[in-house]
Design a protein around this motif. Structure first.
Motif, PDB file in Angstrom:
ATOM      1  N   MET A   1       0.834  -1.186   0.000  1.00 30.34           N
ATOM      2  CA  MET A   1       0.000   0.000   0.000  1.00 30.34           C
ATOM      3  C   MET A   1       0.877   1.248   0.000  1.00 30.34           C
ATOM      4  O   MET A   1       1.755   1.391   0.838  1.00 30.34           O
ATOM      5  CB  MET A   1      -0.790   0.011   1.275  1.00 30.34           C
ATOM      6  CG  MET A   1      -2.289  -0.154   1.318  1.00 30.34           C
ATOM      7  SD  MET A   1      -3.297   0.220  -0.014  1.00 30.34           S
ATOM      8  CE  MET A   1      -4.638  -0.838   0.394  1.00 30.34           C
ATOM      9  N   LEU A   2       0.637   2.130  -0.938  1.00 27.16           N
ATOM     10  CA  LEU A   2       1.309   3.429  -0.964  1.00 27.16           C
ATOM     11  C   LEU A   2       0.390   4.421  -0.265  1.00 27.16           C
ATOM     12  O   LEU A   2      -0.699   4.731  -0.755  1.00 27.16           O
ATOM     13  CB  LEU A   2       1.588   3.876  -2.395  1.00 27.16           C
ATOM     14  CG  LEU A   2       2.184   5.267  -2.560  1.00 27.16           C
ATOM     15  CD1 LEU A   2       3.556   5.340  -1.906  1.00 27.16           C
ATOM     16  CD2 LEU A   2       2.262   5.651  -4.015  1.00 27.16           C
ATOM     17  N   VAL A   3       0.810   4.918   0.891  1.00 27.94           N
ATOM     18  CA  VAL A   3      -0.016   5.820   1.689  1.00 27.94           C
ATOM     19  C   VAL A   3       0.266   7.256   1.256  1.00 27.94           C
ATOM     20  O   VAL A   3       1.406   7.719   1.331  1.00 27.94           O
ATOM     21  CB  VAL A   3       0.275   5.634   3.191  1.00 27.94           C
ATOM     22  CG1 VAL A   3      -0.551   6.603   4.013  1.00 27.94           C
ATOM     23  CG2 VAL A   3      -0.009   4.201   3.605  1.00 27.94           C
TER      24      VAL A   3
ATOM     25  N   ILE B   1      -2.996   3.845  -2.077  1.00 23.84           N
ATOM     26  CA  ILE B   1      -3.115   3.156  -3.358  1.00 23.84           C
ATOM     27  C   ILE B   1      -2.520   1.765  -3.213  1.00 23.84           C
ATOM     28  O   ILE B   1      -1.397   1.621  -2.710  1.00 23.84           O
ATOM     29  CB  ILE B   1      -2.357   3.929  -4.463  1.00 23.84           C
ATOM     30  CG1 ILE B   1      -2.945   5.320  -4.620  1.00 23.84           C
ATOM     31  CG2 ILE B   1      -2.406   3.178  -5.780  1.00 23.84           C
ATOM     32  CD1 ILE B   1      -2.129   6.202  -5.525  1.00 23.84           C
ATOM     33  N   PRO B   2      -3.231   0.728  -3.667  1.00 22.54           N
ATOM     34  CA  PRO B   2      -2.635  -0.611  -3.635  1.00 22.54           C
ATOM     35  C   PRO B   2      -1.441  -0.685  -4.586  1.00 22.54           C
ATOM     36  O   PRO B   2      -1.464  -0.113  -5.683  1.00 22.54           O
ATOM     37  CB  PRO B   2      -3.762  -1.529  -4.116  1.00 22.54           C
ATOM     38  CG  PRO B   2      -4.990  -0.701  -4.179  1.00 22.54           C
ATOM     39  CD  PRO B   2      -4.596   0.724  -4.141  1.00 22.54           C
ATOM     40  N   LEU B   3      -0.391  -1.369  -4.177  1.00 18.08           N
ATOM     41  CA  LEU B   3       0.814  -1.462  -5.005  1.00 18.08           C
ATOM     42  C   LEU B   3       0.562  -2.261  -6.284  1.00 18.08           C
ATOM     43  O   LEU B   3       1.357  -2.162  -7.226  1.00 18.08           O
ATOM     44  CB  LEU B   3       1.952  -2.090  -4.198  1.00 18.08           C
ATOM     45  CG  LEU B   3       2.532  -1.198  -3.098  1.00 18.08           C
ATOM     46  CD1 LEU B   3       3.625  -1.929  -2.338  1.00 18.08           C
ATOM     47  CD2 LEU B   3       3.067   0.100  -3.673  1.00 18.08           C
TER      48      LEU B   3
ATOM     49  N   PHE C   1       1.945   4.482 -13.584  1.00 21.11           N
ATOM     50  CA  PHE C   1       0.689   4.444 -12.828  1.00 21.11           C
ATOM     51  C   PHE C   1      -0.412   4.976 -13.731  1.00 21.11           C
ATOM     52  O   PHE C   1      -0.411   6.149 -14.117  1.00 21.11           O
ATOM     53  CB  PHE C   1       0.811   5.286 -11.555  1.00 21.11           C
ATOM     54  CG  PHE C   1      -0.458   5.378 -10.762  1.00 21.11           C
ATOM     55  CD1 PHE C   1      -0.992   4.264 -10.154  1.00 21.11           C
ATOM     56  CD2 PHE C   1      -1.129   6.585 -10.630  1.00 21.11           C
ATOM     57  CE1 PHE C   1      -2.177   4.341  -9.427  1.00 21.11           C
ATOM     58  CE2 PHE C   1      -2.303   6.678  -9.904  1.00 21.11           C
ATOM     59  CZ  PHE C   1      -2.825   5.550  -9.305  1.00 21.11           C
ATOM     60  N   ASP C   2      -1.357   4.100 -14.098  1.00 26.47           N
ATOM     61  CA  ASP C   2      -2.469   4.483 -14.965  1.00 26.47           C
ATOM     62  C   ASP C   2      -3.552   5.135 -14.108  1.00 26.47           C
ATOM     63  O   ASP C   2      -4.201   4.475 -13.296  1.00 26.47           O
ATOM     64  CB  ASP C   2      -3.015   3.260 -15.690  1.00 26.47           C
ATOM     65  CG  ASP C   2      -4.001   3.631 -16.785  1.00 26.47           C
ATOM     66  OD1 ASP C   2      -4.321   4.825 -16.926  1.00 26.47           O
ATOM     67  OD2 ASP C   2      -4.443   2.717 -17.505  1.00 26.47           O
ATOM     68  N   ILE C   3      -3.731   6.425 -14.294  1.00 29.01           N
ATOM     69  CA  ILE C   3      -4.683   7.182 -13.480  1.00 29.01           C
ATOM     70  C   ILE C   3      -6.119   6.749 -13.778  1.00 29.01           C
ATOM     71  O   ILE C   3      -6.914   6.531 -12.871  1.00 29.01           O
ATOM     72  CB  ILE C   3      -4.513   8.694 -13.724  1.00 29.01           C
ATOM     73  CG1 ILE C   3      -3.122   9.132 -13.285  1.00 29.01           C
ATOM     74  CG2 ILE C   3      -5.570   9.484 -12.975  1.00 29.01           C
ATOM     75  CD1 ILE C   3      -2.741  10.512 -13.766  1.00 29.01           C
ATOM     76  N   ARG C   4      -6.434   6.610 -15.054  1.00 30.87           N
ATOM     77  CA  ARG C   4      -7.813   6.295 -15.431  1.00 30.87           C
ATOM     78  C   ARG C   4      -8.250   4.910 -14.955  1.00 30.87           C
ATOM     79  O   ARG C   4      -9.417   4.700 -14.633  1.00 30.87           O
ATOM     80  CB  ARG C   4      -7.967   6.404 -16.942  1.00 30.87           C
ATOM     81  CG  ARG C   4      -7.856   7.841 -17.417  1.00 30.87           C
ATOM     82  CD  ARG C   4      -8.265   7.974 -18.866  1.00 30.87           C
ATOM     83  NE  ARG C   4      -8.280   9.367 -19.238  1.00 30.87           N
ATOM     84  CZ  ARG C   4      -7.404   9.930 -20.058  1.00 30.87           C
ATOM     85  NH1 ARG C   4      -6.452   9.197 -20.595  1.00 30.87           N
ATOM     86  NH2 ARG C   4      -7.482  11.206 -20.334  1.00 30.87           N
ATOM     87  N   ALA C   5      -7.325   3.949 -14.892  1.00 34.43           N
ATOM     88  CA  ALA C   5      -7.667   2.590 -14.481  1.00 34.43           C
ATOM     89  C   ALA C   5      -7.472   2.374 -12.978  1.00 34.43           C
ATOM     90  O   ALA C   5      -7.640   1.267 -12.493  1.00 34.43           O
ATOM     91  CB  ALA C   5      -6.812   1.588 -15.247  1.00 34.43           C
TER      92      ALA C   5
ATOM     93  N   SER D   1      -7.961   3.071  -8.701  1.00 33.63           N
ATOM     94  CA  SER D   1      -9.093   3.064  -7.782  1.00 33.63           C
ATOM     95  C   SER D   1      -9.313   4.421  -7.119  1.00 33.63           C
ATOM     96  O   SER D   1     -10.022   4.503  -6.122  1.00 33.63           O
ATOM     97  CB  SER D   1      -8.868   2.001  -6.699  1.00 33.63           C
ATOM     98  OG  SER D   1      -7.690   2.304  -5.974  1.00 33.63           O
ATOM     99  N   LEU D   2      -8.727   5.471  -7.676  1.00 30.83           N
ATOM    100  CA  LEU D   2      -8.905   6.813  -7.126  1.00 30.83           C
ATOM    101  C   LEU D   2     -10.330   7.299  -7.375  1.00 30.83           C
ATOM    102  O   LEU D   2     -11.012   6.835  -8.293  1.00 30.83           O
ATOM    103  CB  LEU D   2      -7.923   7.790  -7.781  1.00 30.83           C
ATOM    104  CG  LEU D   2      -6.442   7.546  -7.555  1.00 30.83           C
ATOM    105  CD1 LEU D   2      -5.623   8.520  -8.386  1.00 30.83           C
ATOM    106  CD2 LEU D   2      -6.096   7.692  -6.094  1.00 30.83           C
TER     107      LEU D   2
END
Length: 137
Positions: free
Chosen positions: A1-3, A10-12, A41-45, A47-48
């Protein structure tokens, strides 16, 4: 997990990390080892949240491609692990800055009393300067 902060992480699994050969000086070490890290890191795909995705994509950052992929290359350190941490820290910083929603400015006007104080101060200051003039004028 990237906090990123207390509310966002964000999950790694959503972050793609590849070890590549670094560029520049370093001699035999840099030519034989893959210590640089290439982060994607794909922003559109991801979980943000949708509003956060939109704010990140609107940022004029050269690390974000037209397809909405953040590409970060970290090669400052000699070890792969240190470069991995540096790349993840830069991604976290980019997302943390996108989290900040700027407060919209509301136009205000000075009150009547504030205007009067300003005029009184100007009059008082002008009076002080008038006293500095020579008497024969």
């Amino acid at each position: 997990m990237l906090v990123i902060n207390a509310r966002l992480s964000i999950p790694l699994e959503e972050i793609e990390l590849n070890a590549i050969r670094a560029q520049g000086n370093g001699g035999q070490h840099v030519n034989k080892t893959s210590t640089a890290i290439h982060l994607r890191f794909d922003i559109r795909a991801s979980s943000l949240a949708e509003d956060l995705k939109a704010r990140v994509l609107l940022k004029a950052d050269q690390r974000i491609t037209r397809d909405g992929v953040v590409v970060i290359k970290a090669q400052q350190h000699r070890s792969q692990e240190a470069n991995r941490e540096a790349a993840l820290a830069r991604l976290a910083d980019l997302l943390a800055r996108a989290l900040h929603v700027p407060v919209t400015r509301r136009a205000t006007r000075p009150s009547r009393a504030a205007k009067q104080r300003r005029v009184d101060d100007k009059t008082r200051r002008g009076g002080i300067k008038a006293l500095r003039r020579s008497l024969d004028d």
